[in-house]
Scaffold this motif. Structure first.
Motif, PDB file in Angstrom:
ATOM      1  N   HIS A  16       0.841  -1.202   0.000  1.00 13.59           N
ATOM      2  CA  HIS A  16       0.000   0.000   0.000  1.00 13.59           C
ATOM      3  C   HIS A  16       0.875   1.250   0.000  1.00 13.59           C
ATOM      4  N   SER A  48      -6.953   1.719  -3.707  1.00 13.56           N
ATOM      5  CA  SER A  48      -8.315   1.868  -3.160  1.00 13.56           C
ATOM      6  C   SER A  48      -8.373   1.442  -1.700  1.00 13.56           C
ATOM      7  N   GLU A  49      -7.702   0.337  -1.384  1.00 11.67           N
ATOM      8  CA  GLU A  49      -7.662  -0.131   0.005  1.00 11.67           C
ATOM      9  C   GLU A  49      -6.970   0.898   0.895  1.00 11.67           C
ATOM     10  N   VAL A  51      -6.671   4.127   0.365  1.00 12.94           N
ATOM     11  CA  VAL A  51      -7.529   5.303   0.476  1.00 12.94           C
ATOM     12  C   VAL A  51      -8.616   5.060   1.519  1.00 12.94           C
ATOM     13  N   ALA A  52      -9.207   3.851   1.503  1.00  9.22           N
ATOM     14  CA  ALA A  52     -10.249   3.520   2.472  1.00  9.22           C
ATOM     15  C   ALA A  52      -9.687   3.470   3.895  1.00  9.22           C
ATOM     16  N   GLY A  55      -9.017   6.912   5.028  1.00  5.46           N
ATOM     17  CA  GLY A  55     -10.208   7.753   5.052  1.00  5.46           C
ATOM     18  C   GLY A  55     -10.062   9.003   4.207  1.00  5.46           C
ATOM     19  N   ASN A  58      -9.588  10.853  -1.971  1.00 10.60           N
ATOM     20  CA  ASN A  58      -9.084  10.329  -3.243  1.00 10.60           C
ATOM     21  C   ASN A  58      -7.646   9.855  -3.061  1.00 10.60           C
ATOM     22  N   ARG A  59      -7.100   9.254  -4.118  1.00 10.44           N
ATOM     23  CA  ARG A  59      -5.751   8.672  -4.042  1.00 10.44           C
ATOM     24  C   ARG A  59      -4.670   9.732  -3.853  1.00 10.44           C
TER      25      ARG A  59
END
Length: 157
Positions: A16, A48-49, A51-52, A55, A58-59
């Motif tokens: 990541h 995406s992981e 970013v989630a 929180g 966007n990237r």
């Protein structure tokens, strides 16, 4: 970074962090995938992981949260690189740097390190097409002969 952001950043896997580092260097998913040797979809999944987990909206913001106020050393590296200087995938390697592609390897229908894409010419493509057709025909012939031998074996009683 706040303590809360640092706690969230600790939950990120090394991959990541690596993908977000490349996003921070303004690279596209395709460029990141080429550099890391993984698929574009995999890169997008890692981002995406991340970013989630962070929180972020966007990237780009996630990459700024992780690397914005820190030393500009990429994950897994120990300095020696200039901050903010991205090496593009179209940059030509310096002589003696990386693997050099041998003459015979260029004829193979596979991608090689140091080559942006498979650049087989029309003659080489035709050669490989004919070779694959002949191999398929030989395989079918061997299958037919094997089935004939088996049928003779079981019917000759």
């Amino acid at each position: 970074m706040t303590e809360e952001a640092e706690a969230l950043a600790d939950r990120l896997a090394p991959r990541h962090r690596e993908c977000l580092w490349h996003v921070f260097q303004l690279r596209t998913s395709k460029e990141i995938a080429g550099e890391l040797g993984i698929g574009v979809g995999t890169v997008d999944s890692y981002i995406s992981e991340a970013v989630a987990i962070l929180g972020a909206p966007n990237r780009r913001r996630a990459a700024e949260m992780l690397f914005g106020g820190k030393n500009m050393t990429p994950p897994g590296k120990f300095g020696g690189e200039l901050a903010g200087v991205a090496i593009g995938s179209s940059d030509t390697p310096m002589p003696g740097q990386g693997l050099q592609v041998g003459e015979w390897q260029v004829l193979l229908p596979f991608r090689h390190k140091g080559v942006d894409r498979n650049a087989l010419g029309p003659i080489h493509r035709l050669f490989w097409f004919i070779l694959l057709v002949l191999a398929a025909a030989a395989s079918f012939g061997m299958l037919a002969v094997g089935l004939e031998v088996l049928s003779r074996f079981f019917t000759a009683e």
